[in-house]
Design a protein around this motif. Structure first.
Motif, mmCIF file in Angstrom:
data_model
loop_
_atom_site.group_PDB
_atom_site.id
_atom_site.type_symbol
_atom_site.label_atom_id
_atom_site.label_comp_id
_atom_site.label_asym_id
_atom_site.label_seq_id
_atom_site.Cartn_x
_atom_site.Cartn_y
_atom_site.Cartn_z
ATOM 1 N N ILE A 3 34.366 22.705 1.011
ATOM 2 C CA ILE A 3 35.543 23.556 0.886
ATOM 3 C C ILE A 3 36.246 23.599 2.235
ATOM 4 C CG2 ILE A 3 36.400 25.860 0.344
ATOM 5 C CD1 ILE A 3 33.852 26.307 -1.290
ATOM 6 N N HIS A 4 37.513 23.217 2.267
ATOM 7 C CA HIS A 4 38.272 23.245 3.520
ATOM 8 C C HIS A 4 39.272 24.397 3.570
ATOM 9 C CE1 HIS A 4 36.685 19.661 5.356
ATOM 10 N NE2 HIS A 4 36.916 18.947 4.267
ATOM 11 N N GLY A 5 39.798 24.807 2.426
ATOM 12 C CA GLY A 5 40.834 25.831 2.416
ATOM 13 C C GLY A 5 42.197 25.220 2.197
ATOM 14 N N GLU A 6 43.253 25.937 2.620
ATOM 15 C CA GLU A 6 44.623 25.535 2.304
ATOM 16 C C GLU A 6 45.114 24.366 3.149
ATOM 17 O OE1 GLU A 6 46.227 26.712 -0.202
ATOM 18 O OE2 GLU A 6 44.709 28.203 -0.668
ATOM 19 N N ALA A 7 44.531 24.162 4.318
ATOM 20 C CA ALA A 7 45.093 23.180 5.249
ATOM 21 C C ALA A 7 44.917 21.744 4.772
ATOM 22 C CB ALA A 7 44.467 23.348 6.634
ATOM 23 N N GLN A 8 43.847 21.444 4.037
ATOM 24 C CA GLN A 8 43.587 20.084 3.608
ATOM 25 C C GLN A 8 42.801 20.121 2.301
ATOM 26 O OE1 GLN A 8 40.731 19.707 7.267
ATOM 27 N NE2 GLN A 8 40.232 18.023 5.891
ATOM 28 N N PRO A 9 42.756 19.010 1.597
ATOM 29 C CA PRO A 9 42.060 19.012 0.311
ATOM 30 C C PRO A 9 40.558 19.162 0.479
ATOM 31 C CG PRO A 9 42.719 16.785 0.908
ATOM 32 C CD PRO A 9 43.387 17.707 1.880
ATOM 33 N N ASP A 10 39.920 19.719 -0.555
ATOM 34 C CA ASP A 10 38.467 19.785 -0.564
ATOM 35 C C ASP A 10 37.904 18.398 -0.876
ATOM 36 O OD1 ASP A 10 38.708 22.490 -0.091
ATOM 37 O OD2 ASP A 10 38.465 23.057 -2.194
ATOM 38 N N GLU A 11 36.598 18.259 -0.712
ATOM 39 C CA GLU A 11 35.953 16.967 -0.924
ATOM 40 C C GLU A 11 34.711 17.143 -1.790
ATOM 41 O OE1 GLU A 11 35.372 14.838 2.821
ATOM 42 O OE2 GLU A 11 36.715 16.318 3.740
ATOM 43 N N CYS A 12 34.383 16.092 -2.512
ATOM 44 C CA CYS A 12 33.173 16.087 -3.315
ATOM 45 C C CYS A 12 32.525 14.719 -3.207
ATOM 46 C CB CYS A 12 33.498 16.415 -4.773
ATOM 47 S SG CYS A 12 32.030 16.575 -5.807
ATOM 48 N N ARG A 13 31.225 14.694 -2.924
ATOM 49 C CA ARG A 13 30.509 13.431 -2.805
ATOM 50 C C ARG A 13 29.253 13.475 -3.665
ATOM 51 N NH1 ARG A 13 29.446 9.599 2.386
ATOM 52 N NH2 ARG A 13 27.944 8.202 1.432
ATOM 53 N N VAL A 14 29.070 12.431 -4.476
ATOM 54 C CA VAL A 14 27.887 12.291 -5.321
ATOM 55 C C VAL A 14 27.197 10.993 -4.938
ATOM 56 C CG1 VAL A 14 26.990 12.095 -7.663
ATOM 57 C CG2 VAL A 14 28.980 13.547 -7.209
ATOM 58 N N THR A 15 25.900 11.077 -4.640
ATOM 59 C CA THR A 15 25.109 9.900 -4.292
ATOM 60 C C THR A 15 23.895 9.854 -5.207
ATOM 61 O OG1 THR A 15 25.778 10.083 -1.983
ATOM 62 C CG2 THR A 15 23.904 8.680 -2.460
ATOM 63 N N THR A 16 23.704 8.739 -5.877
ATOM 64 C CA THR A 16 22.563 8.587 -6.768
ATOM 65 C C THR A 16 21.783 7.336 -6.399
ATOM 66 O OG1 THR A 16 23.861 7.352 -8.397
ATOM 67 C CG2 THR A 16 23.742 9.739 -8.670
ATOM 68 N N SER A 17 20.464 7.428 -6.519
ATOM 69 C CA SER A 17 19.585 6.276 -6.332
ATOM 70 C C SER A 17 18.904 6.024 -7.673
ATOM 71 C CB SER A 17 18.542 6.566 -5.245
ATOM 72 O OG SER A 17 17.639 5.480 -5.125
ATOM 73 N N PHE A 18 19.124 4.830 -8.242
ATOM 74 C CA PHE A 18 18.603 4.574 -9.596
ATOM 75 C C PHE A 18 17.968 3.189 -9.679
ATOM 76 C CE2 PHE A 18 22.930 2.929 -9.569
ATOM 77 C CZ PHE A 18 22.825 1.720 -10.256
ATOM 78 N N ARG A 19 17.191 3.007 -10.750
ATOM 79 C CA ARG A 19 16.551 1.729 -11.040
ATOM 80 C C ARG A 19 16.937 1.286 -12.446
ATOM 81 N NH1 ARG A 19 12.239 0.964 -7.310
ATOM 82 N NH2 ARG A 19 11.929 2.844 -6.036
ATOM 83 N N VAL A 20 17.070 -0.019 -12.605
ATOM 84 C CA VAL A 20 17.381 -0.586 -13.916
ATOM 85 C C VAL A 20 16.079 -0.701 -14.702
ATOM 86 C CG1 VAL A 20 18.441 -2.515 -15.145
ATOM 87 C CG2 VAL A 20 19.236 -1.910 -12.846
ATOM 88 N N LEU A 21 16.113 -0.293 -15.984
ATOM 89 C CA LEU A 21 14.924 -0.350 -16.824
ATOM 90 C C LEU A 21 14.854 -1.691 -17.555
ATOM 91 C CD1 LEU A 21 14.912 3.360 -18.030
ATOM 92 C CD2 LEU A 21 13.609 2.308 -16.179
ATOM 93 N N ASP A 22 14.634 -1.680 -18.867
ATOM 94 C CA ASP A 22 14.359 -2.920 -19.593
ATOM 95 C C ASP A 22 15.603 -3.710 -19.984
ATOM 96 O OD1 ASP A 22 11.666 -2.377 -19.437
ATOM 97 O OD2 ASP A 22 11.648 -1.234 -21.318
ATOM 98 N N GLU A 23 16.783 -3.082 -19.944
ATOM 99 C CA GLU A 23 18.016 -3.759 -20.332
ATOM 100 C C GLU A 23 18.943 -3.877 -19.124
ATOM 101 O OE1 GLU A 23 19.826 -1.756 -23.571
ATOM 102 O OE2 GLU A 23 18.065 -1.897 -24.884
ATOM 103 N N PRO A 24 19.696 -4.981 -19.026
ATOM 104 C CA PRO A 24 20.613 -5.137 -17.880
ATOM 105 C C PRO A 24 21.742 -4.111 -17.927
ATOM 106 C CG PRO A 24 21.025 -6.840 -19.517
ATOM 107 C CD PRO A 24 19.771 -6.130 -19.959
ATOM 108 N N ILE A 25 22.283 -3.806 -16.760
ATOM 109 C CA ILE A 25 23.424 -2.872 -16.677
ATOM 110 C C ILE A 25 24.683 -3.685 -16.400
ATOM 111 C CG2 ILE A 25 24.474 -1.017 -15.338
ATOM 112 C CD1 ILE A 25 21.730 0.172 -14.967
ATOM 113 N N HIS A 26 25.592 -3.646 -17.353
ATOM 114 C CA HIS A 26 26.855 -4.379 -17.233
ATOM 115 C C HIS A 26 27.940 -3.528 -16.578
ATOM 116 C CE1 HIS A 26 25.707 -7.835 -19.854
ATOM 117 N NE2 HIS A 26 24.892 -6.929 -20.389
ATOM 118 N N CYS A 27 27.882 -2.229 -16.775
ATOM 119 C CA CYS A 27 29.018 -1.399 -16.379
ATOM 120 C C CYS A 27 28.566 0.032 -16.159
ATOM 121 C CB CYS A 27 30.072 -1.542 -17.470
ATOM 122 S SG CYS A 27 31.095 -0.202 -17.818
#
Length: 535
Positions: A344-368
């Motif tokens: 949260i920054h307030g009125e002077a500048q936009p707020d920010e949001c960051r999402v970081t995930t660590s994942f593994r592929v299971l038995d089927e390939p990931i296309h998208c």
């Protein structure tokens, strides 16, 4: 490194004074190598400004000339004439104003820079006229004279241009006459020639338009008002159609600060030295600075705003892309960890949001993979979305990014990251980071003193090993974080002081602090995990 752009500049008669102000900012940005103008397309006054710029004639020099120099005395010749004079000239098949003085003035200006033909100009410019002999747009050949092209492009019917005069019917060659262009003001067909540039964006850079706000209309009560209304309607319709090809964030609009009509040259002279002129420059600087910042911060796929397009074909394509992505993204992933941070920054500048995930592929390939793009209220922030995905060998992957739209929630913005080749089964971990800007990440907090921070994923298989939900906020604000009762996990705890200091980053300062929870072995229910924030 400077950002390559193409400029489309709208026509507007005496409103050229506003274009001068905007182009002063463009000149400054080019001088400081923040942008590079690769091509220009302009109509009427827009073509004139574009040619002056490409000839290396400073806009500030033209402003001084308009305010107190040769250009001021030249425009005085184009004051509104008496009705009897108008009728007399038109009866003689002559335009209302004599164009010789302006033609000679322009010829002298370009001659000083050794510029005679359009091909002499750099960056190259497409000058647009309307050919009423064939009812088509006419783009002038680069071998043509600069002045001739400009006089055609700005040849407002009756005011500066009339039909060709024939001595008598016996001298009319109908075949030749049909093929000979009769060129008048380009605004009748294409007053904002975006269409000439967008097809070559991959080569020359994205298109940025300099345009005017929508005119105010009054019901005409005489023949001259009726004729003007007809012309304005045709021109404004062409502008609206052209603007639909760009997101609003790529259009600098000169609005209410320029209260002037097409033929009000007297007022244009006054405005050249006014606060209104300086305000347009200020607005142009804010626009271009924001545009450059978005381009530097964000991804190309979100710099534009196809989700907001009123073109039904664009909407159908986005929805079709959603269907294709959905069919390719049914395989589940195992999430080792997920972290969601809101700043949260307030009125002077936009707020920010960051999402970081660590994942593994299971038995089927990931296309998208589908990624949500923040629905920012302030369009100057739209497009400042950043992401990266890193493979198990710590090499950054480069998926193909496609904007998509869910037919069930058409107001939401999404992109699809397509992998070629697909992410192979039983591989990982992969780390996907998405960083976005938004006006207010907690938009309900001020009104209700309560909001939520939610992480959800429909592709999680089993438990999320570790989930962190963090709010980074100014120390002057009192915020309390508490997990929802439906949070299902093996254990959770609040951030400790050492972890709080670690999260002062990504734009946060020493004036910020943090609060949040860390949960282990989390079950992600339908709808995700909510975190209540009480002010």
């Amino acid at each position: 490194m400077s950002i390559k752009i193409q400029l489309a500049i709208q026509g507007g008669g005496a409103k050229i004074v506003g274009l001068l102000a905007a182009m002063e900012i463009v000149e400054d940005l080019v001088r400081h190598k923040k942008i590079e103008v690769t091509r220009i397309a302009g109509t009427s006054a827009g073509a004139l400004i574009g040619c002056l710029y490409s000839a290396g004639i400073p806009m500030s020099e033209m402003r001084v000339s308009l305010r107190e120099g040769d250009l001021k005395f030249l425009l005085k010749k184009y004051e509104k004439p008496e009705w009897t004079s108008i009728a007399g000239r038109l009866w003689k098949r002559e335009p209302i104003w004599n164009t010789t003085p302006i033609r000679e003035y322009l010829r002298d200006q370009f001659a000083k820079r050794s510029k005679k033909k359009l091909k002499d100009l750099d960056p190259p410019i497409m000058v647009v006229s309307s050919n009423i002999a064939s009812s088509k747009i006419h783009v002038h050949n680069l071998d043509e004279s600069i002045v001739d092209a400009l006089m055609s492009s700005s040849g407002i019917p009756f005011a500066f241009k009339v039909w060709n005069a024939q001595k008598n019917e016996n001298e009319v060659d109908e075949d030749n006459d049909r093929e000979t262009p009769l060129l008048v003001d380009g605004g009748i067909c294409e007053n904002l020639p975006i269409n000439l540039l967008v097809k070559d964006e991959d080569k020359y850079g994205e298109v940025v338009a300099i345009s005017f706000g929508v005119s105010s209309y009054a019901r005409p009560d005489n023949i001259f008002g009726f004729a003007k209304a007809l012309l304005d309607t045709a021109i404004d319709h062409s502008v609206r159609t052209a603007r639909d090809q760009l997101p609003q964030s790529s259009i600098f609009e000169i609005g209410d600060e320029l209260s002037i009509s097409t033929f009000d040259f007297d007022k244009a002279i006054t405005l050249a030295g006014s606060k209104e002129y300086d305000q347009i420059k200020k607005n142009a600087k804010l626009f271009f600075d924001g545009y450059i910042e978005r381009r530097n911060d964000g991804n190309k796929a979100t710099n534009y705003d196809p989700w907001a397009s009123s073109n039904p074909t664009v909407g159908k394509i986005l929805q079709a892309a959603w269907t294709i992505c959905t069919s390719l993204s049914r395989s589940k992933m195992q999430f080792d960890s997920a972290r969601m941070e809101a700043i949260i920054h307030g009125e002077a500048q936009p707020d920010e949001c960051r999402v970081t995930t660590s994942f593994r592929v299971l038995d089927e390939p990931i296309h998208c993979i589908k990624v949500s793009v923040m629905n920012s209220v302030g369009q100057e922030y739209l497009g400042r979305t950043w992401w990266e995905i890193v493979g198990p060998d710590e090499k950054q992957l480069s998926p193909t990014v496609v904007p998509i739209k869910d037919p069930k929630t058409p107001s939401e913005r999404w992109v699809a990251l397509h992998f070629d080749p697909p992410l192979a089964p039983q591989t990982g971990p992969y780390e996907l980071s998405v960083w976005d800007f938004v006006d207010k990440v907690f938009d309900k907090l001020e009104a209700n003193n309560l909001d939520e921070l939610v992480f959800s994923s429909g592709r999680v298989s089993g438990l999320v090993g570790k989930l962190e939900l963090i709010v980074i906020y100014p120390k002057t604000t009192a915020i309390k974080i508490s997990p929802q009762k439906n949070l299902k996990c093996q254990s959770f705890r609040e951030l400790n002081p050492r972890e709080i200091s670690k999260f002062r980053r990504f734009g946060a300062t020493d004036k910020h602090t943090a609060a949040g929870i860390v949960a282990e072995n989390v079950s992600v229910p339908s709808g995700g995990i909510d975190v209540k924030i009480e002010d």
